[in-house]
Design a protein around this motif. Structure first.
Motif, PDB file in Angstrom:
ATOM      1  N   MET A  74      23.719  -0.829   5.522  1.00 37.56           N
ATOM      2  CA  MET A  74      23.436   0.672   6.038  1.00 37.56           C
ATOM      3  C   MET A  74      22.281   0.094   6.794  1.00 37.56           C
ATOM      4  N   PHE A  75      21.762   0.793   7.808  1.00 36.19           N
ATOM      5  CA  PHE A  75      20.262   1.067   8.235  1.00 36.19           C
ATOM      6  C   PHE A  75      19.396   1.460   7.274  1.00 36.19           C
ATOM      7  N   LEU A  76      18.253   0.912   6.952  1.00 38.08           N
ATOM      8  CA  LEU A  76      17.334   1.721   5.759  1.00 38.08           C
ATOM      9  C   LEU A  76      16.287   2.237   6.956  1.00 38.08           C
ATOM     10  N   GLN A  77      16.112   3.747   6.415  1.00 41.54           N
ATOM     11  CA  GLN A  77      14.941   4.374   7.299  1.00 41.54           C
ATOM     12  C   GLN A  77      13.644   4.008   6.720  1.00 41.54           C
ATOM     13  N   TRP A  78      12.692   4.095   7.572  1.00 43.71           N
ATOM     14  CA  TRP A  78      11.372   3.856   7.474  1.00 43.71           C
ATOM     15  C   TRP A  78      10.486   3.780   8.524  1.00 43.71           C
ATOM     16  N   THR A  79       9.967   4.791   8.848  1.00 42.45           N
ATOM     17  CA  THR A  79       8.978   4.893   9.860  1.00 42.45           C
ATOM     18  C   THR A  79       7.614   5.574   9.603  1.00 42.45           C
ATOM     19  N   ARG A  80       6.563   5.300  10.261  1.00 44.56           N
ATOM     20  CA  ARG A  80       5.063   5.586   9.796  1.00 44.56           C
ATOM     21  C   ARG A  80       4.292   6.024  11.274  1.00 44.56           C
ATOM     22  N   THR A 116      23.015   5.387   8.204  1.00 46.15           N
ATOM     23  CA  THR A 116      21.513   5.305   7.992  1.00 46.15           C
ATOM     24  C   THR A 116      21.111   6.107   6.792  1.00 46.15           C
ATOM     25  N   ALA A 117      20.071   5.710   6.021  1.00 41.10           N
ATOM     26  CA  ALA A 117      19.660   6.551   5.052  1.00 41.10           C
ATOM     27  C   ALA A 117      18.262   6.178   4.667  1.00 41.10           C
ATOM     28  N   LYS A 118      17.564   6.908   4.122  1.00 45.70           N
ATOM     29  CA  LYS A 118      16.371   6.683   3.543  1.00 45.70           C
ATOM     30  C   LYS A 118      16.375   6.150   2.003  1.00 45.70           C
ATOM     31  N   LEU A 119      15.719   5.060   1.937  1.00 42.53           N
ATOM     32  CA  LEU A 119      15.915   4.133   0.648  1.00 42.53           C
ATOM     33  C   LEU A 119      15.688   5.051  -0.713  1.00 42.53           C
ATOM     34  N   ASP A 120      14.724   5.806  -0.721  1.00 41.27           N
ATOM     35  CA  ASP A 120      14.255   6.644  -1.859  1.00 41.27           C
ATOM     36  C   ASP A 120      15.593   7.365  -2.224  1.00 41.27           C
ATOM     37  N   ASP A 121      16.366   8.074  -1.147  1.00 43.51           N
ATOM     38  CA  ASP A 121      17.529   8.880  -1.339  1.00 43.51           C
ATOM     39  C   ASP A 121      18.746   7.823  -2.095  1.00 43.51           C
ATOM     40  N   VAL A 122      18.759   6.859  -1.747  1.00 44.89           N
ATOM     41  CA  VAL A 122      19.791   5.815  -1.802  1.00 44.89           C
ATOM     42  C   VAL A 122      19.474   5.468  -3.483  1.00 44.89           C
ATOM     43  N   LEU A 123      18.468   5.317  -3.604  1.00 40.43           N
ATOM     44  CA  LEU A 123      17.909   4.857  -5.174  1.00 40.43           C
ATOM     45  C   LEU A 123      18.323   6.115  -5.985  1.00 40.43           C
ATOM     46  N   LYS A 135       7.806  -1.262  11.895  1.00 41.73           N
ATOM     47  CA  LYS A 135       8.455  -1.884  13.030  1.00 41.73           C
ATOM     48  C   LYS A 135       9.222  -0.574  13.559  1.00 41.73           C
ATOM     49  N   GLY A 136       9.412  -0.612  14.717  1.00 36.26           N
ATOM     50  CA  GLY A 136      10.474   0.613  15.244  1.00 36.26           C
ATOM     51  C   GLY A 136      11.566   0.732  14.877  1.00 36.26           C
ATOM     52  N   ALA A 137      12.319   2.069  14.878  1.00 37.04           N
ATOM     53  CA  ALA A 137      13.511   2.309  14.263  1.00 37.04           C
ATOM     54  C   ALA A 137      14.545   1.234  14.686  1.00 37.04           C
ATOM     55  N   ASP A 138      14.581   0.499  16.007  1.00 37.72           N
ATOM     56  CA  ASP A 138      15.630  -0.423  16.487  1.00 37.72           C
ATOM     57  C   ASP A 138      15.387  -1.553  15.616  1.00 37.72           C
ATOM     58  N   GLN A 139      14.353  -1.842  14.890  1.00 33.65           N
ATOM     59  CA  GLN A 139      14.305  -3.140  13.883  1.00 33.65           C
ATOM     60  C   GLN A 139      14.494  -2.751  12.678  1.00 33.65           C
ATOM     61  N   LEU A 140      14.923  -1.501  11.893  1.00 34.23           N
ATOM     62  CA  LEU A 140      15.037  -1.483  10.725  1.00 34.23           C
ATOM     63  C   LEU A 140      16.165  -2.404  10.385  1.00 34.23           C
ATOM     64  N   GLY A 169       0.797  -1.279   0.108  1.00 36.37           N
ATOM     65  CA  GLY A 169      -0.112   0.060  -0.062  1.00 36.37           C
ATOM     66  C   GLY A 169       0.823   1.158  -0.073  1.00 36.37           C
ATOM     67  N   GLU A 170       1.986   1.043   0.052  1.00 29.78           N
ATOM     68  CA  GLU A 170       3.031   2.406   0.104  1.00 29.78           C
ATOM     69  C   GLU A 170       3.011   2.997  -1.355  1.00 29.78           C
ATOM     70  N   GLU A 171       2.990   4.268  -1.609  1.00 29.60           N
ATOM     71  CA  GLU A 171       3.033   5.069  -2.591  1.00 29.60           C
ATOM     72  C   GLU A 171       4.456   5.248  -3.345  1.00 29.60           C
ATOM     73  N   SER A 172       5.683   5.507  -2.645  1.00 25.30           N
ATOM     74  CA  SER A 172       6.821   5.557  -3.333  1.00 25.30           C
ATOM     75  C   SER A 172       7.398   4.167  -3.297  1.00 25.30           C
ATOM     76  N   LEU A 173       8.363   4.090  -4.620  1.00 29.02           N
ATOM     77  CA  LEU A 173       9.189   2.925  -4.818  1.00 29.02           C
ATOM     78  C   LEU A 173      10.028   2.305  -3.388  1.00 29.02           C
ATOM     79  N   GLY A 174      10.557   3.549  -2.864  1.00 31.45           N
ATOM     80  CA  GLY A 174      11.689   3.068  -1.894  1.00 31.45           C
ATOM     81  C   GLY A 174      10.882   2.615  -0.591  1.00 31.45           C
ATOM     82  N   ASP A 175       9.654   3.166  -0.309  1.00 33.24           N
ATOM     83  CA  ASP A 175       9.071   2.881   0.796  1.00 33.24           C
ATOM     84  C   ASP A 175       8.287   1.456   0.605  1.00 33.24           C
ATOM     85  N   ALA A 176       7.852   1.197  -0.641  1.00 28.53           N
ATOM     86  CA  ALA A 176       7.372  -0.053  -0.946  1.00 28.53           C
ATOM     87  C   ALA A 176       8.196  -1.226  -0.902  1.00 28.53           C
TER      88      ALA A 176
END
Length: 425
Positions: free
Chosen positions: A297-303, A249-256, A343-348, A202-209
């Motif tokens: 790297m830890f990939l950032q993803w929080t909601r 640590t990085a946001k996947l959309d930025d990495v892509l 999941k929480g940031a500690d489980q990324l 249900g995510e809209e961006s490629l990185g988040d999905a």
């Protein structure tokens, strides 16, 4: 550089999934409603995701065995003959008495470069069609098992047996299907289509999905998402043996975005004109390029809860639409049973990321994209069995998929091993 083993290339792989016949009509442009038009090229050949992928693997040198079910009609006889001629073992292809074999109508649009499929399934492969002893016989000596996401009940039965036997599993996630969630839980490797991650999560961006999908597959070694002409994205789980503070640590959309720009720069400034494969049509296919993160790297993803609610609603809507498009509204709840989880940031997850381009080929040489994804997966089966590094695996898979696109149909353009240059095998 990887050196292809002399023995591993002949390893046995087992595929469980679809097989059928394709009726392919190539037209100048896709018809509008109530239009009449003539075909430019009409062909009939074997199809089905699993059967196509195993054919690609066989032409590269593996020993594939297919587990599926078709009808006991003349169409089924032709399907088996074509597979056997390509070196695919059909001893475990069951025949449904009094039932027709599955088939698909495919419209190949020359102007748009797309294909549209209308599939007619046959009798399903039920769990009680395969005894434990027969499953054991099929899996005996296998180096890898591949599932294309269909035939859910029987596939899950075989997956559990493979897991118990310690045989690695690759699962294809092309689209939402009943039972796919349970099958993915057994996967060591996953290959998804472009659309699957967004529909599943249900995510809209490629990185988040991609990241949401990756988080829901904590036991996989790696996940590849094919992006058609845009190439592919590879995510590999990495054990976090270091202190968290020392891992970037990085946001996947930025990495892509960064890696895609690097790949484009490599492609535009490439001086390597040596072909990786010469297709039967005479078209030359050249390797693409890839770029990877430097270490894990830890990939950032929080909601927050508000965003999660919207995400889940989109996932539910996609599941309902998938059920309708498959004339399977009664099973709508099975298309996306678990929803999107955060999941929480500690489980990324800790991952290595690779972005790879498609192979380089002249636009006018591309005839039909039918089965390109199957060719990619068949090559990844070969790559896993031969222990190829990720970058080399993606490069070879892109070349085989591009070569396939130089002819009409899923199999006609698939290259044999001797057509590929040694430096990419």
């Amino acid at each position: 550089m990887h050196q292809p083993p002399q023995v591993a290339v002949e390893q046995k792989v087992v595929g469980v999934g679809s097989c059928g016949l394709d009726y392919l009509a190539q037209v100048a442009s896709f018809p509008k409603p109530d239009d009449k038009l003539r075909t430019e090229n009409l062909q009939t050949q074997g199809g089905g995701n699993c059967a196509n992928a195993l054919t690609a693997a066989s032409r590269l040198g593996l020993r594939p065995l297919l587990v599926t079910k078709i009808g006991d009609d003349a169409v089924g006889d032709g399907i088996l003959k074509e597979l056997e001629n390509d070196g695919v073992n059909t001893d475990f292809v069951l025949r449904a008495k009094g039932s027709p074999s599955p088939f698909t109508y495919i419209i190949v649009d020359r102007e748009g470069g797309t294909r549209t499929c209308i599939h007619t399934p046959a009798a399903p492969l039920a769990a009680d069609d395969l005894s434990a002893s027969r499953i054991g016989e099929a899996l005996s000596g296998a180096a890898l098992v591949y599932f294309d996401g269909r035939l859910a009940e029987a596939a899950l039965q075989v997956a559990k047996a493979a897991r118990s036997a310690g045989i690695p599993i690759l699962v294809e996630a092309e689209r939402l299907r009943p039972g796919l969630n349970e099958l993915l839980a057994h996967a060591d490797y996953v290959v998804t289509s472009t659309r699957f991650p967004k529909a599943w999560t249900g995510e809209e961006s490629l990185g988040d999905a991609l990241l949401s999908t990756f988080q829901r597959l904590p036991h996989v070694r790696w996940m590849v998402t094919t992006l058609g002409a845009q190439g592919s994205v590879f995510l590999e789980h990495v054990d976090a043996l270091q202190e968290k503070d020392s891992i970037p640590t990085a946001k996947l959309d930025d990495v892509l975005k960064h890696l895609s720009a690097t790949v484009r720069d490599h492609t535009e400034n490439s001086t390597d004109d040596s072909p990786a494969c010469s297709a039967a049509s005479g078209a030359e296919i050249r390797v693409g390029h890839s770029a990877a993160t430097e270490g894990p790297m830890f990939l950032q993803w929080t909601r927050d809860e508000s965003t999660l609610s919207e995400v889940r609603q989109r996932a539910d809507a996609a599941a309902a639409a998938a059920a309708v498009s498959n004339a399977d509204s009664a099973s709508a709840s099975q298309y996306n049973r678990t929803g999107s989880t955060a999941k929480g940031a500690d489980q990324l997850p800790v991952a290595k990321v690779i972005v790879a381009s498609a192979a380089r080929i002249a636009k006018e040489a591309i005839v039909d994209t039918t089965g390109a994804g199957d060719a990619f997966i068949g090559t990844m089966l070969y790559a896993i069995c031969n222990g190829m590094p990720p970058e080399e695996s993606l490069r070879l898979a892109a070349v085989v998929a591009a070569t396939k696109c130089t002819a009409v149909g899923a199999r006609t353009g698939l290259p044999h091993r001797d057509a590929l240059c040694a430096h990419i095998l």
